[in-house]
Design a protein around this motif. Structure first.
Motif, mmCIF file in Angstrom:
data_model
loop_
_atom_site.group_PDB
_atom_site.id
_atom_site.type_symbol
_atom_site.label_atom_id
_atom_site.label_comp_id
_atom_site.label_asym_id
_atom_site.label_seq_id
_atom_site.Cartn_x
_atom_site.Cartn_y
_atom_site.Cartn_z
ATOM 1 N N SER A 191 69.653 96.435 -14.133
ATOM 2 C CA SER A 191 68.514 95.945 -13.354
ATOM 3 C C SER A 191 68.946 94.758 -12.515
ATOM 4 C CB SER A 191 67.365 95.548 -14.279
ATOM 5 O OG SER A 191 66.931 96.655 -15.045
ATOM 6 N N ILE A 192 68.516 94.741 -11.254
ATOM 7 C CA ILE A 192 69.087 93.823 -10.269
ATOM 8 C C ILE A 192 68.359 92.493 -10.155
ATOM 9 C CG2 ILE A 192 69.927 95.778 -8.925
ATOM 10 C CD1 ILE A 192 67.632 95.190 -6.921
ATOM 11 N N ASP A 193 67.270 92.310 -10.909
ATOM 12 C CA ASP A 193 66.520 91.061 -10.808
ATOM 13 C C ASP A 193 65.875 90.753 -12.148
ATOM 14 O OD1 ASP A 193 65.350 88.770 -9.729
ATOM 15 O OD2 ASP A 193 64.685 89.787 -7.906
ATOM 16 N N ARG A 194 65.272 89.596 -12.249
ATOM 17 C CA ARG A 194 64.606 89.169 -13.475
ATOM 18 C C ARG A 194 63.349 90.000 -13.706
ATOM 19 N NH1 ARG A 194 62.019 83.318 -11.947
ATOM 20 N NH2 ARG A 194 61.146 83.632 -14.026
ATOM 21 N N SER A 195 62.849 89.966 -14.929
ATOM 22 C CA SER A 195 61.688 90.778 -15.295
ATOM 23 C C SER A 195 60.487 90.533 -14.392
ATOM 24 C CB SER A 195 61.296 90.507 -16.754
ATOM 25 O OG SER A 195 62.239 91.064 -17.643
ATOM 26 N N ALA A 196 60.272 89.293 -13.993
ATOM 27 C CA ALA A 196 59.117 88.945 -13.163
ATOM 28 C C ALA A 196 59.058 89.747 -11.877
ATOM 29 C CB ALA A 196 59.141 87.449 -12.846
ATOM 30 N N HIS A 197 60.212 90.192 -11.391
ATOM 31 C CA HIS A 197 60.288 90.846 -10.082
ATOM 32 C C HIS A 197 60.525 92.355 -10.183
ATOM 33 C CE1 HIS A 197 61.784 86.646 -8.624
ATOM 34 N NE2 HIS A 197 60.475 86.683 -8.787
ATOM 35 N N LEU A 198 60.308 92.921 -11.377
ATOM 36 C CA LEU A 198 60.558 94.346 -11.577
ATOM 37 C C LEU A 198 59.257 95.121 -11.741
ATOM 38 C CD1 LEU A 198 63.576 94.132 -14.058
ATOM 39 C CD2 LEU A 198 63.633 94.351 -11.561
ATOM 40 N N CYS A 199 59.382 96.437 -11.737
ATOM 41 C CA CYS A 199 58.222 97.321 -11.910
ATOM 42 C C CYS A 199 58.692 98.637 -12.507
ATOM 43 C CB CYS A 199 57.554 97.576 -10.555
ATOM 44 S SG CYS A 199 56.180 98.753 -10.610
ATOM 45 N N SER A 200 57.854 99.218 -13.345
ATOM 46 C CA SER A 200 58.055 100.568 -13.894
ATOM 47 C C SER A 200 59.449 100.792 -14.472
ATOM 48 C CB SER A 200 57.717 101.642 -12.848
ATOM 49 O OG SER A 200 58.259 101.377 -11.573
ATOM 50 N N CYS A 201 59.853 99.890 -15.369
ATOM 51 C CA CYS A 201 61.135 100.066 -16.060
ATOM 52 C C CYS A 201 61.141 101.339 -16.894
ATOM 53 C CB CYS A 201 61.444 98.860 -16.935
ATOM 54 S SG CYS A 201 60.310 98.640 -18.342
ATOM 55 N N CYS A 202 59.956 101.875 -17.177
ATOM 56 C CA CYS A 202 59.858 103.087 -17.995
ATOM 57 C C CYS A 202 60.645 104.247 -17.393
ATOM 58 C CB CYS A 202 58.401 103.486 -18.187
ATOM 59 S SG CYS A 202 57.491 103.735 -16.641
ATOM 60 N N VAL A 203 60.735 104.323 -16.071
ATOM 61 C CA VAL A 203 61.414 105.482 -15.483
ATOM 62 C C VAL A 203 62.916 105.448 -15.748
ATOM 63 C CG1 VAL A 203 59.620 105.839 -13.747
ATOM 64 C CG2 VAL A 203 61.625 104.486 -13.158
ATOM 65 N N GLU A 204 63.480 104.254 -15.908
ATOM 66 C CA GLU A 204 64.887 104.156 -16.300
ATOM 67 C C GLU A 204 65.054 104.278 -17.814
ATOM 68 O OE1 GLU A 204 64.637 102.854 -12.299
ATOM 69 O OE2 GLU A 204 63.871 101.569 -13.906
ATOM 70 N N LEU A 205 64.174 103.638 -18.566
ATOM 71 C CA LEU A 205 64.285 103.684 -20.023
ATOM 72 C C LEU A 205 64.109 105.102 -20.557
ATOM 73 C CD1 LEU A 205 62.269 100.470 -20.978
ATOM 74 C CD2 LEU A 205 64.744 100.785 -21.138
ATOM 75 N N PHE A 206 63.229 105.868 -19.921
ATOM 76 C CA PHE A 206 62.921 107.209 -20.416
ATOM 77 C C PHE A 206 63.722 108.307 -19.719
ATOM 78 C CE2 PHE A 206 58.475 105.358 -21.418
ATOM 79 C CZ PHE A 206 58.943 104.829 -22.614
ATOM 80 N N GLN A 207 64.729 107.915 -18.940
ATOM 81 C CA GLN A 207 65.664 108.862 -18.323
ATOM 82 C C GLN A 207 65.038 109.715 -17.218
ATOM 83 O OE1 GLN A 207 68.501 107.714 -18.973
ATOM 84 N NE2 GLN A 207 69.591 109.115 -20.316
ATOM 85 N N VAL A 208 64.012 109.194 -16.572
ATOM 86 C CA VAL A 208 63.484 109.861 -15.381
ATOM 87 C C VAL A 208 64.415 109.584 -14.201
ATOM 88 C CG1 VAL A 208 61.538 109.987 -13.769
ATOM 89 C CG2 VAL A 208 61.116 109.778 -16.230
ATOM 90 N N LEU A 209 64.905 108.355 -14.108
ATOM 91 C CA LEU A 209 65.916 107.978 -13.119
ATOM 92 C C LEU A 209 67.174 107.499 -13.840
ATOM 93 C CD1 LEU A 209 64.000 105.951 -10.355
ATOM 94 C CD2 LEU A 209 64.786 108.325 -10.253
ATOM 95 N N GLY A 210 68.321 107.813 -13.258
ATOM 96 C CA GLY A 210 69.592 107.325 -13.794
ATOM 97 C C GLY A 210 70.122 108.110 -14.968
ATOM 98 N N GLN A 211 69.594 109.313 -15.187
ATOM 99 C CA GLN A 211 70.055 110.105 -16.331
ATOM 100 C C GLN A 211 71.478 110.613 -16.155
ATOM 101 O OE1 GLN A 211 67.725 110.906 -14.184
ATOM 102 N NE2 GLN A 211 67.577 113.100 -13.768
ATOM 103 N N GLN A 212 72.032 110.481 -14.948
ATOM 104 C CA GLN A 212 73.407 110.940 -14.715
ATOM 105 C C GLN A 212 74.450 109.966 -15.250
ATOM 106 O OE1 GLN A 212 71.290 109.801 -12.433
ATOM 107 N NE2 GLN A 212 72.282 108.969 -10.609
ATOM 108 N N PHE A 213 74.006 108.799 -15.731
ATOM 109 C CA PHE A 213 74.940 107.805 -16.256
ATOM 110 C C PHE A 213 74.901 107.788 -17.779
ATOM 111 C CE2 PHE A 213 73.522 106.366 -12.066
ATOM 112 C CZ PHE A 213 74.744 106.394 -11.411
#
Length: 255
Positions: A191-213
């Motif tokens: 993640s490229i920034d602090r928590s305050a500036h992020l949104c919808s981390c669920c899509v990375e945590l749940f493998q909707v995005l970035g599942q190729q890594f």
């Protein structure tokens, strides 16, 4: 499927599965016979990440409720229509359905993204191939909520455009990374920034995005710190359970 001990409960771990509606019904019945309740997420996708929730199910329609705009990533993915299971213990017989394991990490990012970095990331063609149309339509009330949440987490931001830029660029970094560290199984985007500036981390945590890594390092967004009680700026390590092909083509040379 054994109950977890008190010692195990103190160690944060979540096992991620994607299953069909029929499989979800069978799992619910199987767990019930063992005296284990499969909770159903209501309105928000990230509540199963709360350490207190032992095992939860997220139905497809939940992605179109409170976080409808953010749920567009799910609806645009191959997981659309599947049920998400988030469990503090592994599920016997569901090994082929497991997508990832999430644990806490002590990761400190070597560098966070500047505005210029974020502008480069949102110009990535691969991002625009996946970008949901609803992602770009933000109601005024949502803008106010995200600004309030950012300030709640210590940011002095007062410009929603900055947050939208950060949110979008962060997702882009898990599609074609610019910010990553090297791991034994390839690059590990973070993640490229602090928590305050992020949104919808669920899509990375749940493998909707970035599942190729094989691995990702994901900081919780404000919603996850509020509704799932995750620690702000405490990166979570997401380890894929499926060996992926060489991912060299999936990243930019670092800036």
């Amino acid at each position: 499927m054994e109950r977890i001990s008190q010692k195990q409960a103190r160690i944060y771990v979540k096992h991620i599965y994607w299953i069909t509606e029929q499989e979800e019904r069978a799992l619910r019945e199987q767990l019930s016979e063992q005296g284990i309740k499969l909770r159903s997420a209501k309105g928000i996708m990230c509540t199963p990440l709360d350490p207190i929730n032992k095992i939860s199910s997220v139905a497809p329609q939940v992605w179109s409720e409170t976080c409808y705009r953010q749920g567009g990533w799910y609806r645009n993915s191959e997981k659309n229509g599947l049920y998400l299971i988030v469990s503090s213990f592994e599920l016997d017989g569901y090994e082929e359905k497991k997508a990832a394991t999430i644990t806490e990490s002590d990761f400190v990012p070597p560098r966070l993204a500047s505005v210029r970095d974020k502008e480069r990331l949102i110009g990535e063609p691969e991002l625009h191939k996946k970008l949901p149309t609803e992602w770009t339509t933000i109601r005024d009330i949502e803008k106010r909520i995200y600004l309030r949440w950012a300030r709640r987490l210590g940011s002095d931001v007062n410009d929603y455009h900055f947050l939208y830029l950060s949110h979008t660029a962060n997702h882009s970094n898990f599609i074609k990374p610019v910010f990553f560290v090297e791991g034994k199984d390839g690059i590990i985007p973070y993640s490229i920034d602090r928590s305050a500036h992020l949104c919808s981390c669920c899509v990375e945590l749940f493998q909707v995005l970035g599942q190729q890594f094989k691995e990702k390092l994901v900081a919780p967004c404000p919603g996850a710190t509020i509704f799932a009680r995750l620690k702000p700026d405490k990166y979570l390590r997401v380890k894929s359970t499926k060996v992926q092909p060489n991912n060299a083509e999936w990243y930019h040379e670092p800036l």
